[in-house]
Scaffold this active site. Structure first.
Site, short mmCIF file in Angstrom:
data_model
loop_
_atom_site.label_atom_id
_atom_site.label_comp_id
_atom_site.label_asym_id
_atom_site.label_seq_id
_atom_site.Cartn_x
_atom_site.Cartn_y
_atom_site.Cartn_z
CD GLU A 1 -0.10 -3.74 -0.96
OE1 GLU A 1 -0.97 -3.32 -0.19
OE2 GLU A 1 -0.06 -3.47 -2.17
CG ASP B 1 1.53 -0.61 -5.51
OD1 ASP B 1 0.92 -1.16 -4.58
OD2 ASP B 1 0.95 0.00 -6.43
CG ASP C 1 -0.02 2.79 -8.62
OD1 ASP C 1 -0.95 2.55 -7.82
OD2 ASP C 1 -0.16 2.79 -9.85
#
Ligand SMILES: [Zn+2]
Length: 385
Positions: free
Chosen positions: A271, A187, A352
């Site tokens: 991501e 992340d 997170d």
């Protein structure tokens, strides 16, 4: 299998060394122009010319006619003939394909053409930050060390905006590598550069922030000075130097992080961040530009390919932060400022870390063909194994 890599490094030549570099560029340019005029002359005399023949002709007569070419590496002359060869090949290709712009080679002028020459790897030596060139007695100082280990194939030295650079081409042996661990979710964030699904963290360097304060101060100073004045020039140089230092440190840290991640894990989930969209949000913009998400993504892509890992890019609409990584419930009320939250199932989440876990799970689901939650997660690079 060796893979080619290039690293461009700025040089700090002494005035004497700079003299040598200019001279070598001059020899390269001279050979190009000399070859071009000979080519034209021979063509008009009905002979067929080639850059190979011209090079031989030059070498046969250089001791008498061009003795100054011995002051620098023979690669300088070779560069000129190689460029001439490329220029004519280009021209012939365009003629053949019937393009309107044929681009017959032009003479190179000192002012308008790029100053550069290329040396074979066998004629240079690199030791730490020292770059030793053939026929130059002292080694040139490099502003950083070479990033890659391997056989040096060639070095192209060029001048750009008053600075000298060496672009070093290295054949890197791709490491035989066994990843110890199977998978990880990453992340990326602003407060912490990256949180991994196993809880490991990469701190965003606050030092960069400190230096940015200096950047701001110098920028203000620059705008107060009279443009073109001596002080203005000095501040401008200082500012450019600082920018470069910030950029170098950031890149160095990113490389450390991406190498560690790609070497350790077989599957890396990240991501698909909409960086340009985030940059439009001005408050976030500075921080994001500072962190360099785009660069991290780029590094992960090619390093995963090096080490034979798989990079899984999770769709940007995947609700990585809002999903409970224990029970799968979506928390619709989560806001950007919630750093921790409690799910109805009782799980206490660090924002997170929870996102990183979800990214890992999503990456593995897609890889296993279970189907992703949004159906858009994809494999960025798949190794041959
Ligand atoms: Zn839950």
């Amino acid at each position: 299998m060796p893979a080619p890599r290039a690293h461009k490094i700025r040089l700090n030549p002494t005035p004497e060394q700079e003299q040598y570099l200019r001279q070598a560029c001059g020899v390269a340019r001279f050979c190009f122009n000399w070859g071009l005029s000979e080519w034209k002359r021979q063509y008009e005399a009905g002979e067929k010319s080639s850059s190979y023949r011209l090079k031989k002709q030059f070498n046969a007569t250089k001791r008498e006619q061009f003795p100054w070419s011995y002051d620098v590496t023979k690669c300088a002359a070779d560069t000129g003939f190689r460029n001439l060869d490329a220029a004519f090949k280009n021209f012939f290709r365009r003629c053949k394909s019937g393009e309107a712009k044929k681009g017959y080679p032009n003479f190179k002028s000192k002012k308008q053409s790029r100053q550069s020459f290329r040396m074979d790897g066998s004629r240079i030596k690199i030791d730490g930050r020292r770059l030793k060139l053939e026929r130059l007695d002292t080694p040139i100082n490099m502003t950083e060390t070479l990033r890659f280990d391997g056989t040096i194939k060639s070095v192209t030295i060029s001048e750009d905006a008053g600075h000298w650079y060496a672009a070093i081409n290295v054949a890197v042996e791709t490491p035989e590598h066994e990843c110890q661990q199977k998978s990880v979710g990453v992340d990326l964030g602003i407060k912490t550069l990256a949180v991994l699904s196993n809880g490991a963290q990469f701190e965003n360097q606050k030092l960069l922030r400190l230096e940015l304060r200096k950047v701001k101060r110098l920028s203000r100073e620059l705008s107060r000075r009279q443009q073109g004045s001596g002080r203005w020039q000095r501040t401008k140089r200082e500012l450019a130097k600082l920018h470069r230092r910030v950029a170098d440190r950031r890149l160095d840290y990113q490389h450390k992080m991406t190498t560690e991640i790609t070497q350790t894990y077989q599957v890396v989930g990240i991501e698909d961040l909409n960086v340009s969209g985030m940059l439009r949000n001005h408050r976030l913009a500075l921080s994001i530009a500072d962190v360099g998400f785009g660069e991290i993504r780029r590094q992960l892509e090619y390093k995963c390919a090096w080490f034979g890992s798989k990079l899984m890019v999770v769709d940007r609409f995947f609700p990585s932060s809002r999903l409970c990584s224990y029970c799968g419930t979506i928390n619709g009320e989560l806001t950007l400022s919630d750093r921790t939250w409690i799910c109805d199932c009782g799980a206490v989440h660090d924002r997170d870390l929870n996102a990183a876990r979800n990214i890992e799970t999503e990456a593995l689901r897609t890889l296993a063909g279970v189907g992703s939650r949004t159906g858009k997660t994809r494999v960025e690079r798949v190794s041959d194994s």
